[in-house]
Design a protein around this motif. Sequence first.
Motif, PDB file in Angstrom:
ATOM      1  N   THR A   1      20.975  10.146   1.313  1.00 22.23           N
ATOM      2  CA  THR A   1      20.079   9.140   1.878  1.00 22.23           C
ATOM      3  C   THR A   1      19.198   9.752   2.966  1.00 22.23           C
ATOM      4  O   THR A   1      19.571  10.720   3.623  1.00 22.23           O
ATOM      5  N   ALA A   2      18.030   9.173   3.131  1.00 24.47           N
ATOM      6  CA  ALA A   2      17.076   9.568   4.173  1.00 24.47           C
ATOM      7  C   ALA A   2      16.191   8.359   4.446  1.00 24.47           C
ATOM      8  O   ALA A   2      16.246   7.360   3.727  1.00 24.47           O
ATOM      9  N   ASP A   3      15.394   8.453   5.497  1.00 21.90           N
ATOM     10  CA  ASP A   3      14.495   7.348   5.793  1.00 21.90           C
ATOM     11  C   ASP A   3      13.191   7.859   6.371  1.00 21.90           C
ATOM     12  O   ASP A   3      13.010   9.057   6.573  1.00 21.90           O
ATOM     13  N   GLY A   4      12.292   6.937   6.603  1.00 24.35           N
ATOM     14  CA  GLY A   4      10.994   7.286   7.152  1.00 24.35           C
ATOM     15  C   GLY A   4      10.303   6.056   7.694  1.00 24.35           C
ATOM     16  O   GLY A   4      10.820   4.943   7.625  1.00 24.35           O
ATOM     17  N   GLU A   5       9.117   6.287   8.232  1.00 23.09           N
ATOM     18  CA  GLU A   5       8.343   5.215   8.861  1.00 23.09           C
ATOM     19  C   GLU A   5       6.865   5.397   8.526  1.00 23.09           C
ATOM     20  O   GLU A   5       6.344   6.510   8.569  1.00 23.09           O
TER      21      GLU A   5
ATOM     22  N   HIS B   1       8.540  11.291   7.513  1.00 23.09           N
ATOM     23  CA  HIS B   1       9.814  11.330   6.793  1.00 23.09           C
ATOM     24  C   HIS B   1      10.495  12.684   7.014  1.00 23.09           C
ATOM     25  O   HIS B   1       9.930  13.726   6.676  1.00 23.09           O
ATOM     26  N   ALA B   2      11.689  12.659   7.593  1.00 29.06           N
ATOM     27  CA  ALA B   2      12.535  13.858   7.750  1.00 29.06           C
ATOM     28  C   ALA B   2      11.773  15.044   8.348  1.00 29.06           C
ATOM     29  O   ALA B   2      11.868  16.158   7.865  1.00 29.06           O
ATOM     30  N   GLY B   3      11.010  14.789   9.387  1.00 27.25           N
ATOM     31  CA  GLY B   3      10.260  15.851  10.045  1.00 27.25           C
ATOM     32  C   GLY B   3       8.962  16.221   9.339  1.00 27.25           C
ATOM     33  O   GLY B   3       8.240  17.104   9.786  1.00 27.25           O
ATOM     34  N   MET B   4       8.657  15.548   8.244  1.00 29.16           N
ATOM     35  CA  MET B   4       7.421  15.820   7.502  1.00 29.16           C
ATOM     36  C   MET B   4       6.407  14.711   7.768  1.00 29.16           C
ATOM     37  O   MET B   4       6.778  13.585   8.092  1.00 29.16           O
ATOM     38  N   VAL B   5       5.153  15.069   7.598  1.00 29.89           N
ATOM     39  CA  VAL B   5       4.058  14.114   7.724  1.00 29.89           C
ATOM     40  C   VAL B   5       3.354  14.104   6.375  1.00 29.89           C
ATOM     41  O   VAL B   5       2.892  15.147   5.893  1.00 29.89           O
ATOM     42  N   LEU B   6       3.313  12.926   5.731  1.00 23.45           N
ATOM     43  CA  LEU B   6       2.705  12.803   4.403  1.00 23.45           C
ATOM     44  C   LEU B   6       1.544  11.818   4.458  1.00 23.45           C
ATOM     45  O   LEU B   6       1.608  10.784   5.141  1.00 23.45           O
TER      46      LEU B   6
ATOM     47  N   GLU C   1       0.804  -1.220   0.000  1.00 25.06           N
ATOM     48  CA  GLU C   1       0.000   0.000   0.000  1.00 25.06           C
ATOM     49  C   GLU C   1       0.841   1.276   0.000  1.00 25.06           C
ATOM     50  O   GLU C   1       0.296   2.373  -0.051  1.00 25.06           O
ATOM     51  N   TYR C   2       2.144   1.146   0.019  1.00 25.15           N
ATOM     52  CA  TYR C   2       3.012   2.321  -0.046  1.00 25.15           C
ATOM     53  C   TYR C   2       3.081   2.896  -1.462  1.00 25.15           C
ATOM     54  O   TYR C   2       3.402   4.060  -1.658  1.00 25.15           O
ATOM     55  N   VAL C   3       2.796   2.084  -2.483  1.00 20.33           N
ATOM     56  CA  VAL C   3       2.857   2.542  -3.872  1.00 20.33           C
ATOM     57  C   VAL C   3       1.784   3.604  -4.098  1.00 20.33           C
ATOM     58  O   VAL C   3       0.626   3.415  -3.723  1.00 20.33           O
ATOM     59  N   GLY C   4       2.194   4.730  -4.668  1.00 24.23           N
ATOM     60  CA  GLY C   4       1.260   5.811  -4.944  1.00 24.23           C
ATOM     61  C   GLY C   4       1.868   7.158  -4.591  1.00 24.23           C
ATOM     62  O   GLY C   4       3.086   7.289  -4.457  1.00 24.23           O
ATOM     63  N   ILE C   5       1.014   8.136  -4.426  1.00 22.60           N
ATOM     64  CA  ILE C   5       1.468   9.502  -4.148  1.00 22.60           C
ATOM     65  C   ILE C   5       1.169   9.850  -2.697  1.00 22.60           C
ATOM     66  O   ILE C   5       0.049   9.670  -2.223  1.00 22.60           O
ATOM     67  N   TRP C   6       2.187  10.365  -2.027  1.00 20.15           N
ATOM     68  CA  TRP C   6       2.094  10.800  -0.641  1.00 20.15           C
ATOM     69  C   TRP C   6       2.341  12.301  -0.616  1.00 20.15           C
ATOM     70  O   TRP C   6       3.265  12.786  -1.270  1.00 20.15           O
ATOM     71  N   VAL C   7       1.548  13.034   0.125  1.00 21.30           N
ATOM     72  CA  VAL C   7       1.605  14.492   0.072  1.00 21.30           C
ATOM     73  C   VAL C   7       1.462  15.090   1.478  1.00 21.30           C
ATOM     74  O   VAL C   7       0.750  14.540   2.321  1.00 21.30           O
ATOM     75  N   THR C   8       2.181  16.196   1.713  1.00 25.61           N
ATOM     76  CA  THR C   8       2.022  16.905   2.987  1.00 25.61           C
ATOM     77  C   THR C   8       0.654  17.580   3.007  1.00 25.61           C
ATOM     78  O   THR C   8       0.042  17.815   1.964  1.00 25.61           O
ATOM     79  N   GLU C   9       0.185  17.907   4.189  1.00 26.16           N
ATOM     80  CA  GLU C   9      -1.149  18.488   4.333  1.00 26.16           C
ATOM     81  C   GLU C   9      -1.324  19.762   3.518  1.00 26.16           C
ATOM     82  O   GLU C   9      -2.382  20.010   2.943  1.00 26.16           O
TER      83      GLU C   9
ATOM     84  N   SER D   1      11.056  -1.961   4.108  1.00 29.78           N
ATOM     85  CA  SER D   1      11.276  -3.147   4.935  1.00 29.78           C
ATOM     86  C   SER D   1      10.327  -3.060   6.120  1.00 29.78           C
ATOM     87  O   SER D   1      10.486  -2.160   6.963  1.00 29.78           O
ATOM     88  N   GLY D   2       9.355  -3.934   6.160  1.00 24.28           N
ATOM     89  CA  GLY D   2       8.346  -3.854   7.219  1.00 24.28           C
ATOM     90  C   GLY D   2       7.544  -2.572   7.053  1.00 24.28           C
ATOM     91  O   GLY D   2       6.866  -2.388   6.059  1.00 24.28           O
ATOM     92  N   ASN D   3       7.669  -1.659   8.024  1.00 20.00           N
ATOM     93  CA  ASN D   3       7.013  -0.355   7.941  1.00 20.00           C
ATOM     94  C   ASN D   3       8.019   0.781   7.801  1.00 20.00           C
ATOM     95  O   ASN D   3       7.685   1.949   7.987  1.00 20.00           O
ATOM     96  N   HIS D   4       9.253   0.440   7.482  1.00 15.39           N
ATOM     97  CA  HIS D   4      10.351   1.406   7.344  1.00 15.39           C
ATOM     98  C   HIS D   4      10.663   1.617   5.863  1.00 15.39           C
ATOM     99  O   HIS D   4      10.581   0.682   5.072  1.00 15.39           O
ATOM    100  N   ILE D   5      11.017   2.858   5.502  1.00 18.11           N
ATOM    101  CA  ILE D   5      11.412   3.157   4.122  1.00 18.11           C
ATOM    102  C   ILE D   5      12.770   3.846   4.139  1.00 18.11           C
ATOM    103  O   ILE D   5      13.026   4.725   4.969  1.00 18.11           O
ATOM    104  N   ASP D   6      13.651   3.410   3.254  1.00 22.41           N
ATOM    105  CA  ASP D   6      14.956   4.039   3.046  1.00 22.41           C
ATOM    106  C   ASP D   6      14.975   4.628   1.645  1.00 22.41           C
ATOM    107  O   ASP D   6      14.594   3.956   0.683  1.00 22.41           O
ATOM    108  N   TYR D   7      15.407   5.880   1.557  1.00 26.31           N
ATOM    109  CA  TYR D   7      15.517   6.583   0.285  1.00 26.31           C
ATOM    110  C   TYR D   7      16.986   6.808  -0.047  1.00 26.31           C
ATOM    111  O   TYR D   7      17.792   7.063   0.849  1.00 26.31           O
ATOM    112  N   LYS D   8      17.325   6.763  -1.341  1.00 30.35           N
ATOM    113  CA  LYS D   8      18.644   7.174  -1.806  1.00 30.35           C
ATOM    114  C   LYS D   8      18.420   7.915  -3.118  1.00 30.35           C
ATOM    115  O   LYS D   8      17.981   7.318  -4.108  1.00 30.35           O
ATOM    116  N   ASP D   9      18.696   9.234  -3.111  1.00 30.78           N
ATOM    117  CA  ASP D   9      18.453   9.974  -4.350  1.00 30.78           C
ATOM    118  C   ASP D   9      19.593   9.760  -5.329  1.00 30.78           C
ATOM    119  O   ASP D   9      20.616   9.164  -4.996  1.00 30.78           O
ATOM    120  N   ASP D  10      19.395  10.220  -6.539  1.00 29.27           N
ATOM    121  CA  ASP D  10      20.354   9.953  -7.609  1.00 29.27           C
ATOM    122  C   ASP D  10      21.699  10.638  -7.400  1.00 29.27           C
ATOM    123  O   ASP D  10      22.665  10.314  -8.096  1.00 29.27           O
TER     124      ASP D  10
END
Length: 82
Positions: free
Chosen positions: A61-65, A73-78, A8-16, A48-57
Amino acid sequence: MTIEESKEYVGIWVTEDGNIRHELSPNNRYDEARGTRKSAYQGVYKVSGNHIDYKDDTGFTADGEFRNGILYHAGMVLYKEI
């Protein structure tokens, strides 16, 4: 069931306020828009589970839950765009 199992993570996530948008594609690529700047960041992600790791081009790197249908993610809520 974790978000990794449900996919269910696939798709668009957006801040408020709609300023930041993460598009998580099924091929494990992401595209982040910021304000009017489309594709501000692009890269790969791994869930992995409920954790996400990002690596941009550029190698940054950054991560989220994922918790209760919300991506922290990084102080943001999406929220998932429906």
